[in-house]
Design a protein around this motif. Structure first.
Motif, PDB file in Angstrom:
ATOM      1  N   LEU A   9      14.398  85.674  10.932  1.00 31.92           N
ATOM      2  CA  LEU A   9      15.080  84.636  11.822  1.00 31.92           C
ATOM      3  C   LEU A   9      16.533  84.976  12.316  1.00 31.92           C
ATOM      4  N   ILE A  10      16.650  84.892  13.736  1.00 31.42           N
ATOM      5  CA  ILE A  10      18.210  85.183  13.952  1.00 31.42           C
ATOM      6  C   ILE A  10      18.484  84.067  14.871  1.00 31.42           C
ATOM      7  N   GLY A  11      19.629  83.413  14.191  1.00 32.87           N
ATOM      8  CA  GLY A  11      20.089  82.028  14.924  1.00 32.87           C
ATOM      9  C   GLY A  11      21.363  82.474  15.769  1.00 32.87           C
ATOM     10  N   MET A  12      21.327  81.572  17.094  1.00 27.46           N
ATOM     11  CA  MET A  12      22.513  81.870  17.991  1.00 27.46           C
ATOM     12  C   MET A  12      22.614  80.428  18.460  1.00 27.46           C
ATOM     13  N   THR A  13      23.734  79.758  18.424  1.00 24.87           N
ATOM     14  CA  THR A  13      23.921  78.833  19.294  1.00 24.87           C
ATOM     15  C   THR A  13      24.895  78.794  20.481  1.00 24.87           C
ATOM     16  N   GLU A  14      24.483  78.219  21.352  1.00 25.04           N
ATOM     17  CA  GLU A  14      25.282  78.131  22.671  1.00 25.04           C
ATOM     18  C   GLU A  14      26.027  76.943  22.837  1.00 25.04           C
ATOM     19  N   GLU A  15      27.637  77.278  22.851  1.00 21.78           N
ATOM     20  CA  GLU A  15      28.311  76.104  22.903  1.00 21.78           C
ATOM     21  C   GLU A  15      29.447  75.995  24.345  1.00 21.78           C
ATOM     22  N   SER A  22      26.723  89.485  16.830  1.00 24.50           N
ATOM     23  CA  SER A  22      26.463  90.583  16.216  1.00 24.50           C
ATOM     24  C   SER A  22      25.092  90.269  15.259  1.00 24.50           C
ATOM     25  N   ALA A  23      25.091  89.212  15.162  1.00 21.61           N
ATOM     26  CA  ALA A  23      23.861  88.856  14.264  1.00 21.61           C
ATOM     27  C   ALA A  23      22.454  89.370  15.039  1.00 21.61           C
ATOM     28  N   LEU A  24      22.394  89.047  16.243  1.00 22.28           N
ATOM     29  CA  LEU A  24      21.287  89.319  17.185  1.00 22.28           C
ATOM     30  C   LEU A  24      21.118  91.101  16.984  1.00 22.28           C
ATOM     31  N   ALA A  25      22.071  91.769  17.258  1.00 21.72           N
ATOM     32  CA  ALA A  25      21.923  93.140  17.246  1.00 21.72           C
ATOM     33  C   ALA A  25      21.838  93.746  15.630  1.00 21.72           C
ATOM     34  N   TYR A  26      22.240  93.170  14.694  1.00 20.78           N
ATOM     35  CA  TYR A  26      21.989  93.497  13.312  1.00 20.78           C
ATOM     36  C   TYR A  26      20.602  92.975  12.971  1.00 20.78           C
ATOM     37  N   GLY A  27      20.316  91.767  13.320  1.00 21.09           N
ATOM     38  CA  GLY A  27      18.936  91.503  12.935  1.00 21.09           C
ATOM     39  C   GLY A  27      17.872  92.033  13.659  1.00 21.09           C
ATOM     40  N   ASP A 120      25.926  84.646  12.963  1.00 19.30           N
ATOM     41  CA  ASP A 120      27.065  85.089  12.954  1.00 19.30           C
ATOM     42  C   ASP A 120      28.173  84.434  11.964  1.00 19.30           C
ATOM     43  N   ALA A 121      29.152  85.359  11.391  1.00 23.45           N
ATOM     44  CA  ALA A 121      30.083  84.856  10.738  1.00 23.45           C
ATOM     45  C   ALA A 121      30.932  83.953  11.888  1.00 23.45           C
ATOM     46  N   GLU A 122      31.477  82.939  11.103  1.00 21.35           N
ATOM     47  CA  GLU A 122      32.512  81.907  11.760  1.00 21.35           C
ATOM     48  C   GLU A 122      33.689  81.405  10.889  1.00 21.35           C
ATOM     49  N   LEU A 144      20.292  84.246   3.176  1.00 20.53           N
ATOM     50  CA  LEU A 144      21.024  84.119   4.745  1.00 20.53           C
ATOM     51  C   LEU A 144      21.931  85.551   4.643  1.00 20.53           C
ATOM     52  N   ILE A 145      21.912  86.273   5.583  1.00 17.41           N
ATOM     53  CA  ILE A 145      22.939  87.320   5.994  1.00 17.41           C
ATOM     54  C   ILE A 145      23.799  86.697   6.825  1.00 17.41           C
ATOM     55  N   VAL A 146      24.974  86.776   6.593  1.00 12.21           N
ATOM     56  CA  VAL A 146      26.334  86.298   7.751  1.00 12.21           C
ATOM     57  C   VAL A 146      26.926  87.452   8.028  1.00 12.21           C
ATOM     58  N   VAL A 147      26.752  87.818   9.452  1.00 15.48           N
ATOM     59  CA  VAL A 147      27.126  88.842  10.006  1.00 15.48           C
ATOM     60  C   VAL A 147      28.551  88.663  10.764  1.00 15.48           C
TER      61      VAL A 147
END
Length: 279
Positions: A9-15, A22-27, A120-122, A144-147
């Motif tokens: 599962l690759i999570g992205m949030t649009e704000e 990076s999480a997308l490419a890494y995932g 993604d790391a925050e 969970l992997i934080v990228v």
């Protein structure tokens, strides 16, 4: 081949902030290497009007803002699906627009039916993305992997395991077993005061267990440096060229929600290496 990772599962949030993921490419890299299916959640955060008597102008502005975020999320999702196809990764994409509470519930529910999640790391301690990290750690029951930024390829040649013999650290090691077995070298690192490390080697009992699973493991004990446990972990990760840090999510509060222990908090705020965490 990472045989036990089949659903990522690759999570992205649009704000409305133009930030690469990076999480997308890494995932996608992880899914490609493991032959896994990737579920890409490109969610947009919905602004909800709390007052029914807000004027039509304000209501229109909010509606336009939400519409813009939906369009941005859809564009991100389209690019992500194309990236997955180019990498030969089976993928599904969802672009829900949700209030913050709904977003947390959706991500947690999705994480529970996947082998692993990536976000993604925050560095900011209070925002939607940090809240998602904490919610997935505490509530999903999955690793969970934080990228961090710039980590676009899943690598596991050298892995550093932060070991304190706790239940959470044990769970993280077990959750990461596939990765540890595939790594060329795994270092078990215990960090403590000279007094704490004098009479015992904390990783000595775990090392044979990992070796029986075919893990190429070594054990190292370090005294706490001037920058604390997190700083010592960062320094050692850099020294050995670690591709990944495996650790339990440390939590020192009886009130679990939204409260992370100091080591976890420090690493989430500043780590050049992806963090594989379990709780």
């Amino acid at each position: 081949m990472l045989q036990n990772i089949k659903n990522v599962l690759i999570g992205m949030t649009e704000e409305g902030i133009d930030e690469p993921s990076s999480a997308l490419a890494y995932g996608l890299s992880m899914a490609q290497q493991s032959g896994a299916h990737a579920t890409i959640q490109a969610a947009s955060l919905k602004v909800v009007m709390g007052n029914t008597f807000v004027g039509t102008v304000a209501s229109g502005l909010v509606a336009a803002h939400n519409r813009r975020l939906r369009q941005l999320a859809a564009a991100v999702a389209e690019r992500a699906f194309g990236d997955a196809a180019a990498a030969g990764v089976s993928a599904s994409v969802d672009t829900p627009q949700l209030s913050y509470g709904q977003m947390v519930e959706t991500f947690v529910a999705q994480a529970r039916v996947h082998d692993i999640s990536l976000l993604d790391a925050e560095t900011a301690t209070v925002n939607a993305d940090r809240g998602l990290i904490e919610a997935l750690l505490f509530e999903s029951g999955r690793p969970l992997i934080v990228v961090p930024p710039g980590c676009d390829t899943f690598k596991h040649h050298r892995v550093l395991v932060a070991w304190d013999a706790s239940a959470r650290a044990a769970r993280a090691v077990n959750d990461a077993m596939d990765i540890l077995k595939a790594a060329a070298a795994v270092e078990l690192l215990a960090i403590g005061t000279e007094k704490e490390l004098k009479d015992e080697v904390p990783g000595a009992e775990l090392a044979p267990h990992l070796a029986r699973h075919g893990v190429n493991v070594s054990v190292k004990n370090l005294t706490v440096g001037v920058d604390g446990i997190a700083g010592t972990l960062r320094e050692q990760a850099s020294l050995i060229g670690a591709d990944l840090i495996v650790m339990g999510a440390f939590n020192h509060s009886r009130l679990r929600e939204w409260v992370l222990g100091g080591v976890t908090e420090s690493l989430l705020a500043d780590s050049k290496v992806p963090l594989f965490m379990s709780y």
